[in-house]
Scaffold this active site. Sequence first.
Site, PDB file in Angstrom:
ATOM      1  N   GLY A   1      50.602  30.044  11.243  1.00 56.90           N
ATOM      2  CA  GLY A   1      49.671  30.124  12.372  1.00 56.90           C
ATOM      3  C   GLY A   1      50.389  30.512  13.658  1.00 56.90           C
ATOM      4  N   ASP A   2      51.572  29.960  13.848  1.00 56.87           N
ATOM      5  CA  ASP A   2      52.377  30.306  15.028  1.00 56.87           C
ATOM      6  C   ASP A   2      52.814  31.765  14.954  1.00 56.87           C
ATOM      7  OD1 ASP A   2      52.173  27.570  15.594  1.00 56.87           O
ATOM      8  OD2 ASP A   2      54.010  27.147  14.480  1.00 56.87           O
TER       9      ASP A   2
END
Length: 308
Positions: A250-251
């Site tokens: 996600g990052d």
Amino acid sequence: MILTLTLNPAIDMNYQLDHLNIDQVNRCGHVIKTAGGKGLNVTRVLKCAEADVLATGFLGGKTGEFITEELDHAGIKHHFVSISGNTRHCLALMHEGNQTEILEDGPSISEEEADAFLKEYDRLLEQATVVTASGSLPKGLKKSFYQQLIEHAGRKNRKFLLDTSGESLKEGIKGAPYLIKLNQDELVALIGKEVNTEAEILASVKQLAETGVKFIVVSLGKKGAMGFFDGHAFIVEPPIVKAVSAVGSGDSMIAGLAYGIDKGLTPEEALTYGATFGTLNAMEARTGYIDQTQIESFKKKITVRAVD
């Protein structure tokens, strides 16, 4: 330059176990310790992509010194504000195809430390074009702190990408960030009702867009992500890959979005980079890492389709 904010960083400790035996001794021969926190994952991925990136946030104690040394060793530019408290540890146990996490709360930030950060942040905004903020707020800061940072960036016409959850997200949206990224669970928590189908997700995203957020991205896991920009929705879908670890994907998506936006690309192109970076990270054992040599070839495998 892309400015990444990690207000509650950590030393991330990843323990690779064949089995997790509850209430027994577990021995581990494979441990990875990383300068962590969601924003530093974003930073490392951008560094892998050879982007111009600088990290900031709060650091304190011996754990803070470890993170500084790790960033220096990696050649990552940074300007963190020193605090009296100790930067936290976070533990991820990888076992039987599962991931169990234990996250420390972290230090409490004083009013003086928060003011010192705001002064440093305003100085760094002069050099930045895009700002990313990822993860939780440390204790001591008001829930509206992200909103304050977004408003500072807005006054300088900097595009602010926000990736957080809970009250920090609800308050942050009030500052009208350029982009927010959330997963389906975070979307449900934010709007207060279940969303399962593509049509339900789209209806919820349109509702969020009324708050003034320009670009909304909803991560759909292995299925890719939905993007909504200027009244138009689209879905990007990555190919099926053999995932090694989804930690930090996600990052990495935020990193890809920032990378594309910083280059002045269209929303669809920026989200294609987001899906590329997120998937490439899942193919690596290291958290917040991608193989730069695969970016352009892998990006061609991403499909984009419009959503009615």
